[in-house]
Design a protein around this motif. Structure first.
Motif, PDB file in Angstrom:
ATOM      1  N   LEU A  10       0.854  -1.180   0.000  1.00 57.60           N
ATOM      2  CA  LEU A  10       0.000   0.000   0.000  1.00 57.60           C
ATOM      3  C   LEU A  10       0.890   1.229   0.000  1.00 57.60           C
ATOM      4  CD1 LEU A  10      -2.751   1.394   0.182  1.00 57.60           C
ATOM      5  CD2 LEU A  10      -2.603   1.189   2.670  1.00 57.60           C
ATOM      6  N   VAL A  11       0.787   2.048  -1.051  1.00 58.77           N
ATOM      7  CA  VAL A  11       1.608   3.253  -1.194  1.00 58.77           C
ATOM      8  C   VAL A  11       0.674   4.448  -1.090  1.00 58.77           C
ATOM      9  CG1 VAL A  11       3.252   4.489  -2.646  1.00 58.77           C
ATOM     10  CG2 VAL A  11       3.160   1.992  -2.724  1.00 58.77           C
ATOM     11  N   SER A  12       0.944   5.350  -0.150  1.00 63.28           N
ATOM     12  CA  SER A  12       0.013   6.453   0.101  1.00 63.28           C
ATOM     13  C   SER A  12       0.766   7.668   0.609  1.00 63.28           C
ATOM     14  CB  SER A  12      -1.053   6.030   1.116  1.00 63.28           C
ATOM     15  OG  SER A  12      -0.447   5.501   2.275  1.00 63.28           O
ATOM     16  N   SER A  13       0.137   8.823   0.420  1.00 64.47           N
ATOM     17  CA  SER A  13       0.686  10.083   0.901  1.00 64.47           C
ATOM     18  C   SER A  13      -0.445  11.092   0.978  1.00 64.47           C
ATOM     19  CB  SER A  13       1.786  10.606  -0.023  1.00 64.47           C
ATOM     20  OG  SER A  13       2.380  11.767   0.511  1.00 64.47           O
ATOM     21  N   LEU A  14      -0.287  12.093   1.820  1.00 65.80           N
ATOM     22  CA  LEU A  14      -1.338  13.080   2.024  1.00 65.80           C
ATOM     23  C   LEU A  14      -1.648  13.818   0.730  1.00 65.80           C
ATOM     24  CD1 LEU A  14      -0.192  14.598   5.419  1.00 65.80           C
ATOM     25  CD2 LEU A  14      -1.649  12.648   5.004  1.00 65.80           C
ATOM     26  N   GLY A  15      -2.929  13.847   0.365  1.00 65.18           N
ATOM     27  CA  GLY A  15      -3.341  14.596  -0.808  1.00 65.18           C
ATOM     28  C   GLY A  15      -3.153  13.865  -2.119  1.00 65.18           C
ATOM     29  N   TYR A  16      -2.758  12.568  -2.069  1.00 64.05           N
ATOM     30  CA  TYR A  16      -2.558  11.782  -3.282  1.00 64.05           C
ATOM     31  C   TYR A  16      -3.418  10.521  -3.213  1.00 64.05           C
ATOM     32  CZ  TYR A  16       1.488  14.789  -3.971  1.00 64.05           C
ATOM     33  OH  TYR A  16       2.303  15.871  -4.143  1.00 64.05           O
ATOM     34  N   ALA A  17      -3.821  10.046  -4.375  1.00 61.75           N
ATOM     35  CA  ALA A  17      -4.619   8.825  -4.430  1.00 61.75           C
ATOM     36  C   ALA A  17      -3.731   7.635  -4.095  1.00 61.75           C
ATOM     37  CB  ALA A  17      -5.229   8.659  -5.818  1.00 61.75           C
ATOM     38  N   PRO A  18      -4.079   6.850  -3.071  1.00 64.03           N
ATOM     39  CA  PRO A  18      -3.252   5.692  -2.709  1.00 64.03           C
ATOM     40  C   PRO A  18      -3.327   4.606  -3.769  1.00 64.03           C
ATOM     41  CG  PRO A  18      -5.275   5.685  -1.437  1.00 64.03           C
ATOM     42  CD  PRO A  18      -5.276   6.978  -2.215  1.00 64.03           C
ATOM     43  N   GLN A  19      -2.290   3.785  -3.822  1.00 63.41           N
ATOM     44  CA  GLN A  19      -2.255   2.679  -4.776  1.00 63.41           C
ATOM     45  C   GLN A  19      -1.834   1.407  -4.069  1.00 63.41           C
ATOM     46  OE1 GLN A  19      -0.523   3.074  -8.627  1.00 63.41           O
ATOM     47  NE2 GLN A  19      -0.766   5.294  -8.704  1.00 63.41           N
ATOM     48  N   GLU A  20      -2.369   0.280  -4.567  1.00 62.93           N
ATOM     49  CA  GLU A  20      -1.988  -1.033  -4.073  1.00 62.93           C
ATOM     50  C   GLU A  20      -1.324  -1.805  -5.196  1.00 62.93           C
ATOM     51  OE1 GLU A  20      -5.248  -3.068  -2.315  1.00 62.93           O
ATOM     52  OE2 GLU A  20      -5.417  -1.673  -0.605  1.00 62.93           O
ATOM     53  N   ILE A  21      -0.202  -2.449  -4.876  1.00 63.28           N
ATOM     54  CA  ILE A  21       0.548  -3.216  -5.863  1.00 63.28           C
ATOM     55  C   ILE A  21       0.758  -4.617  -5.311  1.00 63.28           C
ATOM     56  CG2 ILE A  21       2.691  -3.380  -7.193  1.00 63.28           C
ATOM     57  CD1 ILE A  21       1.892  -0.138  -5.536  1.00 63.28           C
ATOM     58  N   THR A  22       0.416  -5.606  -6.090  1.00 61.62           N
ATOM     59  CA  THR A  22       0.647  -6.991  -5.690  1.00 61.62           C
ATOM     60  C   THR A  22       2.001  -7.443  -6.227  1.00 61.62           C
ATOM     61  OG1 THR A  22      -1.717  -7.439  -5.759  1.00 61.62           O
ATOM     62  CG2 THR A  22      -0.240  -9.340  -5.785  1.00 61.62           C
ATOM     63  N   VAL A  23       2.797  -8.042  -5.368  1.00 61.35           N
ATOM     64  CA  VAL A  23       4.151  -8.420  -5.739  1.00 61.35           C
ATOM     65  C   VAL A  23       4.487  -9.765  -5.114  1.00 61.35           C
ATOM     66  CG1 VAL A  23       5.091  -7.114  -3.802  1.00 61.35           C
ATOM     67  CG2 VAL A  23       6.580  -7.720  -5.702  1.00 61.35           C
ATOM     68  N   GLU A  24       5.214 -10.577  -5.851  1.00 56.86           N
ATOM     69  CA  GLU A  24       5.659 -11.856  -5.307  1.00 56.86           C
ATOM     70  C   GLU A  24       7.060 -11.691  -4.709  1.00 56.86           C
ATOM     71  OE1 GLU A  24       6.283 -16.552  -6.539  1.00 56.86           O
ATOM     72  OE2 GLU A  24       6.091 -15.034  -8.105  1.00 56.86           O
ATOM     73  N   VAL A  25       7.185 -12.044  -3.443  1.00 55.42           N
ATOM     74  CA  VAL A  25       8.457 -11.959  -2.736  1.00 55.42           C
ATOM     75  C   VAL A  25       9.065 -13.351  -2.676  1.00 55.42           C
ATOM     76  CG1 VAL A  25       9.610 -11.305  -0.603  1.00 55.42           C
ATOM     77  CG2 VAL A  25       7.595 -10.027  -1.380  1.00 55.42           C
ATOM     78  N   LYS A  26      10.290 -13.491  -3.156  1.00 57.77           N
ATOM     79  CA  LYS A  26      10.969 -14.786  -3.175  1.00 57.77           C
ATOM     80  C   LYS A  26      12.054 -14.823  -2.111  1.00 57.77           C
ATOM     81  CE  LYS A  26      10.037 -15.542  -8.075  1.00 57.77           C
ATOM     82  NZ  LYS A  26      10.599 -15.850  -9.415  1.00 57.77           N
ATOM     83  N   ASN A  27      12.282 -15.996  -1.609  1.00 62.67           N
ATOM     84  CA  ASN A  27      13.212 -16.179  -0.505  1.00 62.67           C
ATOM     85  C   ASN A  27      14.620 -15.722  -0.868  1.00 62.67           C
ATOM     86  OD1 ASN A  27      14.122 -17.087   2.059  1.00 62.67           O
ATOM     87  ND2 ASN A  27      14.893 -18.957   1.119  1.00 62.67           N
ATOM     88  N   ALA A  28      15.174 -14.807  -0.032  1.00 65.64           N
ATOM     89  CA  ALA A  28      16.563 -14.327  -0.149  1.00 65.64           C
ATOM     90  C   ALA A  28      16.832 -13.630  -1.471  1.00 65.64           C
ATOM     91  CB  ALA A  28      17.555 -15.455   0.075  1.00 65.64           C
ATOM     92  N   GLU A  29      15.781 -13.190  -2.178  1.00 58.96           N
ATOM     93  CA  GLU A  29      15.964 -12.494  -3.435  1.00 58.96           C
ATOM     94  C   GLU A  29      15.412 -11.074  -3.350  1.00 58.96           C
ATOM     95  OE1 GLU A  29      14.459 -14.557  -6.801  1.00 58.96           O
ATOM     96  OE2 GLU A  29      15.453 -16.470  -6.308  1.00 58.96           O
ATOM     97  N   THR A  30      15.862 -10.223  -4.276  1.00 59.37           N
ATOM     98  CA  THR A  30      15.397  -8.844  -4.345  1.00 59.37           C
ATOM     99  C   THR A  30      14.472  -8.681  -5.538  1.00 59.37           C
ATOM    100  OG1 THR A  30      17.387  -7.980  -3.304  1.00 59.37           O
ATOM    101  CG2 THR A  30      16.074  -6.426  -4.589  1.00 59.37           C
ATOM    102  N   THR A  31      13.276  -8.204  -5.272  1.00 64.44           N
ATOM    103  CA  THR A  31      12.302  -7.940  -6.325  1.00 64.44           C
ATOM    104  C   THR A  31      12.263  -6.442  -6.588  1.00 64.44           C
ATOM    105  OG1 THR A  31      10.963  -9.824  -5.624  1.00 64.44           O
ATOM    106  CG2 THR A  31       9.896  -8.169  -7.023  1.00 64.44           C
TER     107      THR A  31
END
Length: 849
Positions: free
Chosen positions: A85-106
């Motif tokens: 969930l990405v949000s800030s005052l006065g801006y429309a929040p957004q939700e992003i679905t992401v797959e997190v893998k073990n010991a890796e950087t996405t």
């Protein structure tokens, strides 16, 4: 000292640091090692604003962070599909679905937030910025602390609330090398760093100087910023050692606020409120208003204080890239002046409660200020900021004189003091205008972060001083005694003088002093990026200062009816100075920087030289080197700084034995021939919240001494500066580990430890008599010593403990300060010996609106 560090170890410091090594979230340590990954990305705001106020969190967890100013972020998250969930005052929040893998950087693609009507609801972010990710606004140049060849420190609002800070000294207990050097009269806290006092020229509120003759209100603070070392290139005439900036709470577009009531020992009561929100349904105008009233007695007999404070502010978004912030500040403080317990022949007469002032003494101060800040983002690379400010300061002091001249001869009169009276009235208007242009660009392979600016300010001051009236029986003398008391037993019956002062209204006008200091400066500073690892910060300022003074003196013995002035003294000073700055930064790895820097500052002098000319300013050289580290994936910041500050042309008197003295054009000639050197080391450690724990710790060593003088012994330490200070605060939030437990998830607890090492008070003794330039002799010509003496002030260790609990909108915090009931003193010379507070209790009940 060994007890201090042993207590830190026992209180959990070492476990917290060990826990930090595993990363920013260790709630399920074993499980995380087998099932965790990293998400990186960048957030862009559609209107080009910095993204450092954005919240990025893993939905359904307590994990989160805030991006850097360029929008980049890095976040650890459990393995599997997660929703950000990405949000800030006065801006429309957004939700992003992401797959997190073990010991890796996405790595996510850049995300742009558009302006929107939806307001950000309150969230818990356990990430936040580390010490080396928070640039200070007082530094003006928008550069990361790791790229700044200077020691900086920021104490955030969350820390102030955890520690239930009441005074500025409570906040300073988190900063290595910045300390309270005295509390003269009990109406202010005199601050110093690296051996140099923070005058009103060194203290700022929202980037504007404020008169520190009054204790500032802490309840309105969003954060406190400390810029150690030289700041002359940015602000001109500031003392060496550093500057302090108090940043107050800002308007917010979402509606909210709080009310609270703090009560404590000695009848202390402090209601306070804070409300904010958009004006109507506007997304262009927001406001904030916070304030408090305070009343309380004291552990000091006969001392009490009252204060009222209001802090309104309004934010106007004039265009998508331009904002106008208007802030006000009003403080009225009325308290009993208190010069402490007294000293006899430079010996502290131990007590915590003994009070020596007259019953109707008072120190009434009011301070009103208004600041307007216009900020415009010309484009993504360039910004212009203009500040206009006004401050009004008024003070009326009616008090007994400081306790001096106390009889030290053994006998029935030992400890007797002929108590006099003092009365002054001070009014000051302060005006400021400032314009800064900052930008980033490249010339070939060189990267630039540039600051160009100018400022001008003016002090108009008027001081009326009163003195003793003419004697009715002896026309050529004055009545100087109000009464005679014994400082060891103020209730002791003593025979009083036949003729004495009847009260403050019996004092007569002595002088009227009008000042009109005017200053202006032009400065440029550039951070040159030679490569990813090597950067150079270079800059130069030119400062100009006029210091006119008009003093109207009165014939005090004959001045019964406050008649017009008998004499008039006019002085005019014109000073200018260049203040260079040069620093080198080397970053062998991304999370570590090594730095070294040189800068100088200047101090105007009031004396006259041998030729009858005004003395030029003293130039003070400052050298600084250190290392800044981000450890354990940013969970822990650890910085070490070493410094050396040399005033090699300090003003000192030309002695009568000097052959040049007889031909001098003035009776009291001075020259720039003295030298004072300050050297030391500072360590600052801060952690992000890690598994519910958060840590602030620090240590400082300082030695400030005369290294060249014609009357003081070389190597003799200057007064008031502790050789050692150490601090540590450890807090634990149960919500991190016990989020599912209804009873525990609102609980938090903490301990704060603060150590102040050996200091000196009194007066530095002189090896030569300044009046003769020769060794001291008594009335019979026999060798003797200087009457001035130093006072060894006891070191002390403060230990505070606090406990807080929050349930929905309600919160309760309790605190015990100075748990060990330590006794020590803050001194000014030998005539303001003020004991520190004993063990006290307080509780704060709060409600979120």
């Amino acid at each position: 000292m060994r007890y201090f560090f042993a207590l830190l170890l026992a209180s959990g410091l070492l476990p917290a640091v060990v826990a930090a090594q595993s990363g920013p979230d260790l709630r399920h340590n074993t499980q995380r090692k087998a099932g965790a990954g990293t998400i990186t990305g960048r957030v862009i705001l559609a209107d080009g604003r910095p993204a450092d106020q954005v919240s990025v969190r893993v939905k359904g967890t307590g994990l989160g962070t805030t991006p850097a100013a360029d929008g980049s972020f890095r976040l650890s998250a459990p393995v599997g599909w997660q929703v950000l969930l990405v949000s800030s005052l006065g801006y429309a929040p957004q939700e992003i679905t992401v797959e997190v893998k073990n010991a890796e950087t996405t790595e996510l693609a850049a995300l742009t937030l558009a302006r929107g009507e939806q307001k950000l609801q309150e969230v818990t972010v356990t990430g936040g910025k580390s010490l080396n990710q928070r640039p200070t606004s007082v530094g003006k140049l928008p550069i990361a602390p790791l790229d700044n060849p200077q020691s900086t420190l920021t104490i955030e609002r969350a820390v102030l609330e955890q520690q239930q800070a009441l005074r500025l000294s409570d906040v300073l207990a988190n900063v290595s090398g910045v300390y309270v050097m005295g509390t003269t009269g009990g109406a202010q806290e005199e601050i110093a760093s690296r051996g140099f006092a923070y005058t009103s020229a060194n203290t700022f509120k929202n980037g504007v100087r404020f008169n520190n003759g009054i204790m500032p209100e802490v309840s309105s603070l969003e954060r406190m910023e400390v810029l150690k070392g030289s700041a002359a290139i940015l602000y001109g005439n500031v003392a060496a050692g550093g500057v302090l900036n108090l940043v107050t709470k800002k308007p917010r577009f979402e509606r909210g606020g709080s009310v609270g009531l703090r009560v404590g020992s000695y009848g202390f009561v402090k209601p306070q409120f804070d409300v904010y929100g958009a004006v109507g349904q506007s997304d262009k105008v927001a406001y904030r208003l916070n304030g408090t009233y305070e009343r309380g007695d004291s552990y000091r007999d006969g001392v009490q204080g009252r204060r009222t404070y209001l802090n309104p502010s309004v934010l106007l978004r004039l265009t998508p890239r331009t904002e106008l912030l208007v802030e006000g500040d009003y403080l009225r403080d009325n308290r009993t002046p208190d010069y402490g317990i007294g000293a006899i022949d430079y010996q502290i007469q131990e007590s915590r409660s003994r009070f020596l002032n007259v019953p109707d003494a008072r120190n009434a101060t009011s301070q009103t200020s208004a600041t307007a800040t216009l900020t415009s983002h010309l484009n993504e690379a360039w910004q212009v900021r203009a500040i206009g400010a006004f401050q009004r300061y008024d003070n009326e002091l009616r008090s007994a004189a400081r306790p001096t001249g106390i009889i030290s001869t053994p006998g029935s009169t030992y400890g007797n003091w002929s108590r006099g009276l003092q009365r002054t009235e001070t009014a000051e208007n302060y005006y400021l205008a400032q314009l800064d242009l900052t930008g980033t660009f490249r010339t070939g392979s060189l990267g630039h972060t540039l600051l160009v600016g100018a400022d001008a300010d003016q002090y108009n001051s008027t001081v009326v001083a009163y003195t003793n009236p003419r004697s009715a029986t002896r026309p050529t003398t004055a009545v100087s005694t109000y009464d005679v008391i014994n400082i060891l037993d103020p209730r002791k019956e003593i025979t009083q003088p036949v003729e004495r002062l009847t009260g403050f209204n019996s004092l007569v006008r002595n002088s009227l002093t009008k000042g009109n200091t005017r200053r202006a400066g032009f400065y440029a500073q550039d951070l040159l990026s030679l490569s990813e690892r090597v950067k150079v910060l270079a800059g130069l300022r030119w400062s100009y200062q006029e210091t006119p003074s008009d003093v109207f003196n009165y014939n005090t013995v004959a001045n019964v009816n406050n008649k017009i002035a008998d004499t008039y003294v006019e002085t005019r000073r014109y000073d200018n100075a260049f203040s260079p700055r040069l620093g080198l930064v080397y970053r062998p790895i991304k999370t570590t920087s090594l730095f070294a820097s040189y800068a100088n500052s200047f101090t105007p002098n009031a004396g006259i030289d041998l030729q009858g000319n005004t003395l030029p300013p003293s130039l003070i050289d400052q050298y600084e080197a250190g290392i800044k580290n981000e450890l354990f994936n940013g969970a822990l910041s650890a910085n070490v700084t070493a410094y050396r500050i040399v005033n090699s042309n300090q003003a000192q008197a030309v002695l009568p034995t000097d052959p040049r003295f007889s031909t001098a054009a003035t009776t009291s000639p001075q020259e720039l021939a003295g030298q004072v050197t300050s050297k030391g080391v500072e360590v600052d450690v801060q952690s992000r919240p890690v598994d519910g724990f958060s840590l602030i710790a620090g240590y400082s060593y300082n030695y400030t001494a005369y290294t060249r003088s014609n009357i003081y012994e070389d190597g003799s330490r200057l007064r008031y500066n502790p050789a050692h200070t150490a601090n540590a605060s450890l807090f634990y939030n149960f919500n991190t580990r016990f989020a599912s437990n209804v009873l525990l998830r609102g609980l938090n607890a903490g301990v704060t430890a603060y150590y102040v090492g050996d200091r000196l008070g009194g007066r530095n003794n002189r090896i030569l008599n300044p009046a003769t330039g020769r060794p001291w002799v008594d009335a019979n010509g026999n060798p003797t010593t200087d009457a001035f003496k130093l006072i060894a002030v006891p070191n002390y260790f403060l230990f505070d403990a606090s406990l807080g609990y929050a349930y929905e909108r309600l919160s309760l915090r309790v605190k015990v300060a100075n748990l060990l009931n330590e006794l020590s003193y803050n001194l000014h010379d030998d005539n303001s010996v003020n004991p520190i507070a004993p063990r006290t209790f307080s509780a704060t009940l709060g409600y979120k609106l």
